[in-house]
Design an enzyme around this catalytic site. Structure first.
Site, mmCIF file in Angstrom:
data_model
loop_
_atom_site.group_PDB
_atom_site.id
_atom_site.type_symbol
_atom_site.label_atom_id
_atom_site.label_comp_id
_atom_site.label_asym_id
_atom_site.label_seq_id
_atom_site.Cartn_x
_atom_site.Cartn_y
_atom_site.Cartn_z
ATOM 1 N N GLY A 188 -5.184 5.734 -1.912
ATOM 2 C CA GLY A 188 -6.341 5.960 -1.045
ATOM 3 C C GLY A 188 -5.945 6.805 0.147
ATOM 4 O O GLY A 188 -4.951 7.550 0.098
ATOM 5 N N ASN A 189 -6.683 6.654 1.239
ATOM 6 C CA ASN A 189 -6.422 7.527 2.393
ATOM 7 C C ASN A 189 -5.327 6.954 3.298
ATOM 8 O O ASN A 189 -5.003 5.766 3.247
ATOM 9 C CB ASN A 189 -7.726 7.770 3.173
ATOM 10 C CG ASN A 189 -8.233 6.505 3.828
ATOM 11 O OD1 ASN A 189 -7.673 6.029 4.813
ATOM 12 N ND2 ASN A 189 -9.284 5.909 3.270
ATOM 13 N N VAL B 245 -5.978 3.841 5.826
ATOM 14 C CA VAL B 245 -5.846 2.508 5.207
ATOM 15 C C VAL B 245 -4.397 2.306 4.741
ATOM 16 O O VAL B 245 -3.873 1.188 4.800
ATOM 17 C CB VAL B 245 -6.862 2.333 4.050
ATOM 18 C CG1 VAL B 245 -6.647 1.002 3.352
ATOM 19 C CG2 VAL B 245 -8.287 2.420 4.581
ATOM 20 N N GLY B 246 -3.736 3.379 4.355
ATOM 21 C CA GLY B 246 -2.316 3.276 3.976
ATOM 22 C C GLY B 246 -1.492 2.632 5.099
ATOM 23 O O GLY B 246 -0.618 1.797 4.858
ATOM 24 N N GLU C 6 0.105 6.010 -2.388
ATOM 25 C CA GLU C 6 -0.341 7.251 -3.042
ATOM 26 C C GLU C 6 -1.497 7.784 -2.219
ATOM 27 O O GLU C 6 -2.633 7.345 -2.379
ATOM 28 C CB GLU C 6 -0.772 6.952 -4.490
ATOM 29 C CG GLU C 6 0.362 6.517 -5.403
ATOM 30 C CD GLU C 6 1.246 7.692 -5.838
ATOM 31 O OE1 GLU C 6 0.798 8.846 -5.789
ATOM 32 O OE2 GLU C 6 2.402 7.435 -6.227
ATOM 33 N N CYS D 145 -7.363 14.004 -5.745
ATOM 34 C CA CYS D 145 -6.353 14.024 -4.674
ATOM 35 C C CYS D 145 -5.461 15.259 -4.740
ATOM 36 O O CYS D 145 -4.966 15.710 -3.715
ATOM 37 C CB CYS D 145 -5.510 12.759 -4.731
ATOM 38 S SG CYS D 145 -4.769 12.490 -6.336
HETATM 39 P P1 NAD Z 1 -11.365 4.027 -1.207
HETATM 40 O O1 NAD Z 1 -12.479 4.079 -0.201
HETATM 41 O O2 NAD Z 1 -11.672 3.614 -2.604
HETATM 42 O O3 NAD Z 1 -10.226 3.117 -0.587
HETATM 43 C C1 NAD Z 1 -9.086 2.805 -1.331
HETATM 44 C C2 NAD Z 1 -8.895 1.315 -1.363
HETATM 45 O O4 NAD Z 1 -8.637 0.842 -0.041
HETATM 46 C C3 NAD Z 1 -10.114 0.555 -1.880
HETATM 47 O O5 NAD Z 1 -9.700 -0.344 -2.880
HETATM 48 C C4 NAD Z 1 -10.653 -0.119 -0.650
HETATM 49 O O6 NAD Z 1 -11.251 -1.364 -0.921
HETATM 50 C C5 NAD Z 1 -9.425 -0.321 0.205
HETATM 51 N N1 NAD Z 1 -9.738 -0.352 1.639
HETATM 52 C C6 NAD Z 1 -10.628 0.434 2.305
HETATM 53 N N2 NAD Z 1 -10.626 0.127 3.619
HETATM 54 C C7 NAD Z 1 -9.720 -0.870 3.784
HETATM 55 C C8 NAD Z 1 -9.247 -1.614 4.922
HETATM 56 N N3 NAD Z 1 -9.715 -1.395 6.148
HETATM 57 N N4 NAD Z 1 -8.305 -2.553 4.708
HETATM 58 C C9 NAD Z 1 -7.821 -2.777 3.481
HETATM 59 N N5 NAD Z 1 -8.230 -2.103 2.379
HETATM 60 C C10 NAD Z 1 -9.165 -1.174 2.524
HETATM 61 O O7 NAD Z 1 -10.681 5.422 -1.361
HETATM 62 P P2 NAD Z 1 -10.458 6.558 -0.272
HETATM 63 O O8 NAD Z 1 -9.482 6.135 0.746
HETATM 64 O O9 NAD Z 1 -11.749 7.168 0.137
HETATM 65 O O10 NAD Z 1 -9.762 7.588 -1.284
HETATM 66 C C11 NAD Z 1 -9.698 8.935 -1.007
HETATM 67 C C12 NAD Z 1 -8.312 9.292 -0.510
HETATM 68 O O11 NAD Z 1 -7.351 8.822 -1.434
HETATM 69 C C13 NAD Z 1 -8.101 10.771 -0.410
HETATM 70 O O12 NAD Z 1 -7.321 11.029 0.728
HETATM 71 C C14 NAD Z 1 -7.323 11.100 -1.662
HETATM 72 O O13 NAD Z 1 -6.540 12.251 -1.562
HETATM 73 C C15 NAD Z 1 -6.493 9.872 -1.816
HETATM 74 N N6 NAD Z 1 -6.120 9.702 -3.207
HETATM 75 C C16 NAD Z 1 -4.813 9.763 -3.529
HETATM 76 C C17 NAD Z 1 -4.430 9.649 -4.847
HETATM 77 C C18 NAD Z 1 -3.003 9.712 -5.255
HETATM 78 O O14 NAD Z 1 -2.736 9.374 -6.393
HETATM 79 N N7 NAD Z 1 -2.092 10.112 -4.399
HETATM 80 C C19 NAD Z 1 -5.396 9.447 -5.817
HETATM 81 C C20 NAD Z 1 -6.721 9.356 -5.431
HETATM 82 C C21 NAD Z 1 -7.084 9.469 -4.118
#
Ligand code: NAD
Length: 473
Positions: free
Chosen positions: A205-206, A209-210, A227, A261
Site C-alpha cells: 500500500g502507500n 500507512v507503511g 511493498e 504500482c
Molecule cells: P489501500 O487503501 O488498499 O491500503 C492498503 C491497506 O492498508 C488496506 O488493507 C487498508 O485497510 C490498510 N490501511 C489503510 N489505512 C490504514 C491505517 N491507518 N492503519 C492500518 N492499516 C490501514 O491501498 P493504497 O494505500 O491506496 O494503495 C495504493 C498505494 O500502494 C500506491 O502508492 C501504490 O503504488 C502502492 N502499491 C504498491 C504495490 C507494490 O507491490 N509495491 C502494489 C500495489 C500498490
C-alpha cells in the site's frame, strides 16, 4: 456499472468484529505450535487447494474485479487470477528444493564439524493487501507464506470490497481454516490486528500507512516487508524505437486505468524525440481503446470517487494532448496525456496512480537521471534506448526497486527476479524463491562430533595456544 453482474455477487459481509481478532491470532499460534504446517506434503496440499480455488471460482473473482474496478475478463485473468495460479505452479515445482537445508563450508575454527542453513517457517504472519490488484496482491504473498509453512492472517483491502468479500468467502472453504484466517475491514480492524504479535508483517500500500505498520511492528520487534509505491519514471531518448516505446508505455500506463504500482508515472523524453513520442502515445491509446475509451470494454474505472476527485484535481496544469474527460457517475477518467507540464506542478509531486501521463522534455538522458535522483527512489524505472551505453549509464546512475529496458511492467512476471522497493518505495521483496525466503528464517546450524575438541579453545591460554590462535584467525 453492469447491474446484471452486480446481482450475481452476494452482498459484501460486515467487517470482522474487532473483539474476535486477538483470539483469531491466538488460535493460529496454537495451530502453528502443533507443527501441522511444517511438512512439505501439507504445504503442497494448501497450495494445490489455493490453485483449485482460482480455477473453480474464477468467474466469481472476475465478477468481483469487474464490480470493483471494471476490469475486463482478460485483464482480470492475465494480471490477477491466472498470474497468481501461475505463481503457485512455479512454487510447487521448486518447493522441495527450496525447503532443503543448505550445506556450507565449515571454517577452520569450527572444525571438525558440519555447517548447514535450515529453512524454517517464521510462525504466524500477517498479510495486508491493497485494492488495485486485490486478488494478486493478497494471494501472491500468501503463496510464499504457505510454501514456507506458516499460519496466516490475511487482510484484503476494504477499498476493493467485492473482491475482499469473495476472498473471505472462498478461502476458508479451500484452505485449512485452522491455518489461514481472513480478517475483513479497514483502519479499525487493521489497527487492532497490528496490536497483535506476529512473526512477520507483509504490507502492500502507500508509504504513509507503511510507516504506521512499521511503528506497530516495532512494538513486538516484528520484521516487515513494505511493498510501497512512488513515481516510477520512464526515460526515452531519440535512439529508441518510438513506435514500440509509445505502444508499450501507453499499455503499461493505462492498464488498470493507471492504478498500477509499477506503471510509468511520468515520461522524461529528450528534445529530439519529444514531439514524435507524444504523437505516437496518443495514437497508441486510440488503437487500444478507440476514439471513445469510455465505450471500450477493456478500459477499467477508478476505484472510488475519492480517488477520482483526487485525480481530476491534477488535470489543471500542462497542455492537454489527449483525454481529459471525467465522468464522476461512471468513475471514468479518459486516458490522458499532458505535455509542457511545469516541474513544480501538483501532478509532479506525489504518485499519480491513475490514467494521466505527464510528458516532460529533457536535454539528454543525463538530465533525466539528475531529475530522477532529485526525488525519492522509485519502485520501478524504465529506459527506452537502443544505445547499450545509455541503458547502462541510466541503470548505473539511478536507484530503483526494479527496472526494465525497452519495456515496462513485465519485469514483474519474471519469477526469478525479486520484486520490491528501495528507500521510499519499500523494503524487502517477493516473487519466486524470494517469497519463500521472506517468510522463512534461515537458521544457522553447526553440528559437532560428540568429542574431539582442539585444546586451544579452552583456557589456560599458553604461549603456544596464543601463537596458534593468531596464526589461524
Ligand atoms: P489501500 O487503501 O488498499 O491500503 C492498503 C491497506 O492498508 C488496506 O488493507 C487498508 O485497510 C490498510 N490501511 C489503510 N489505512 C490504514 C491505517 N491507518 N492503519 C492500518 N492499516 C490501514 O491501498 P493504497 O494505500 O491506496 O494503495 C495504493 C498505494 O500502494 C500506491 O502508492 C501504490 O503504488 C502502492 N502499491 C504498491 C504495490 C507494490 O507491490 N509495491 C502494489 C500495489 C500498490
Amino acid at each position: 456499472m453492469n447491474p446484471q453482474i452486480e446481482t450475481l455477487l452476494p452482498e459484501p459481509a460486515p467487517a470482522t468484529p474487532v473483539e474476535d481478532i486477538p483470539s483469531t491470532v491466538q488460535a493460529l499460534r496454537a495451530t502453528f505450535d502443533t507443527g501441522k504446517t511444517r511438512p512439505a506434503a501439507f504445504r503442497r496440499r494448501q497450495l494445490e487447494a489455493l490453485r483449485r480455488m482460482l480455477v473453480e471460482r474464477e468467474r466469481e473473482l472476475a465478477e468481483a474485479l469487474y464490480v470493483d474496478l471494471r476490469k475486463c475478463e482478460t485483464e482480470a485473468y492475465a494480471t490477477e487470477i491466472g498470474f497468481t495460479a501461475n505463481e503457485i505452479g512455479y512454487t510447487l515445482k521448486h518447493l522441495d528444493r527450496w525447503m532443503q537445508p543448505r550445506r556450507v563450508r565449515t571454517s577452520l575454527t569450527a572444525m571438525p564439524g558440519r555447517s548447514e542453513i535450515h529453512r524454517e517457517p517464521l510462525g504466524v504472519v500477517l498479510i495486508i493487501g491493497a485494492w488495485n490488484y486485490p486478488v494478486h496482491l493478497t494471494l501472491a504473498p500468501l503463496i510464499g507464506a504457505l510454501a514456507a509453512g506458516n499460519c496466516v492472517v490475511l487482510k484484503p483491502s476494504e477499498v476493493a470490497e467485492r473482491t475482499s468479500s469473495a476472498l473471505a468467502r472462498w478461502l476458508p472453504k479451500y484452505l485449512d481454516p485452522t491455518c489461514v484466517k481472513v480478517v475483513e475491514g479497514g483502519v479499525r480492524e487493521t489497527t487492532v490486528l497490528l496490536e497483535q504479535r506476529f512473526d512477520h508483517i507483509f504490507y502492500t500500500g502507500n508509504g504513509k500507512v507503511g510507516r504506521i505498520v512499521m511503528r506497530a511492528a516495532a512494538e513486538h520487534l516484528t520484521p516487515v516487508t513494505l511493498e510501497l509505491g512512488g513515481k516510477s519514471p520512464c526515460i526515452v531518448d531519440e535512439s529508441a524505437d518510438l513506435d514500440a516505446a509509445a505502444r508499450r508505455i501507453a499499455w503499461a500506463k493505462f492498464l488498470n486505468a493507471g492504478q498500477t504500482c509499477v506503471a510509468p508515472d511520468y515520461v522524461l523524453v529528450t528534445d529530439a524525440a519529444h514531439d514524435a513520442l507524444v504523437h505516437r502515445v496518443s495514437a497508441a491509446i486510440r488503437s487500444m481503446y478507440g476514439d471513445d475509451p469510455q465505450q471500450s470494454p477493456d478500459y477499467p474505472r477508478i476505484v472510488n470517487e475519492r480517488h477520482l476527485d483526487r485525480l481530476a484535481g491534477l488535470l489543471g496544469e500542462g497542455t492537454l494532448v489527449c483525454g481529459g474527460e471525467v465522468d464522476r457517475g461512471d468513475r471514468y477518467i479518459a486516458p490522458t496525456v499532458l505535455k509542457d507540464v511545469p516541474r513544480d506542478a501538483a501532478i509532479m509531486q506525489d504518485e499519480i496512480f491513475g490514467p494521466i501521463l505527464p510528458v516532460l522534455r529533457v536535454a539528454d538522458t543525463d538530465a533525466a537521471t539528475r531529475f530522477v535522483n532529485d526525488r525519492p527512489k522509485p519502485l520501478a524505472l524504465y529506459v527506452f534506448s537502443t544505445d547499450a551505453r545509455t541503458q547502462d549509464r541510466v541503470l548505473a546512475q539511478t536507484s530503483s526497486g526494479g527496472a526494465a529496458v525497452n519495456h515496462c511492467i513485465l519485469q514483474l512476471g519474471v519469477e526469478d527476479l525479486p520484486f520490491g522497493g528501495v528507500g521510499e518505495s519499500g523494503m524487502g521483496a517477493y516473487h519466486g524463491e524470494r517469497s519463500f525466503l521472506t517468510f522463512t528464517h534461515q537458521k544457522a546450524v553447526l553440528r559437532k562430533p560428540k568429542s574431539m575438541d582442539p585444546p586451544m579453545l579452552f583456557p589456560p591460554f599458553t604461549a603456544l595456544k596464543k601463537r596458534l590462535i593468531k596464526t589461524l584467525l
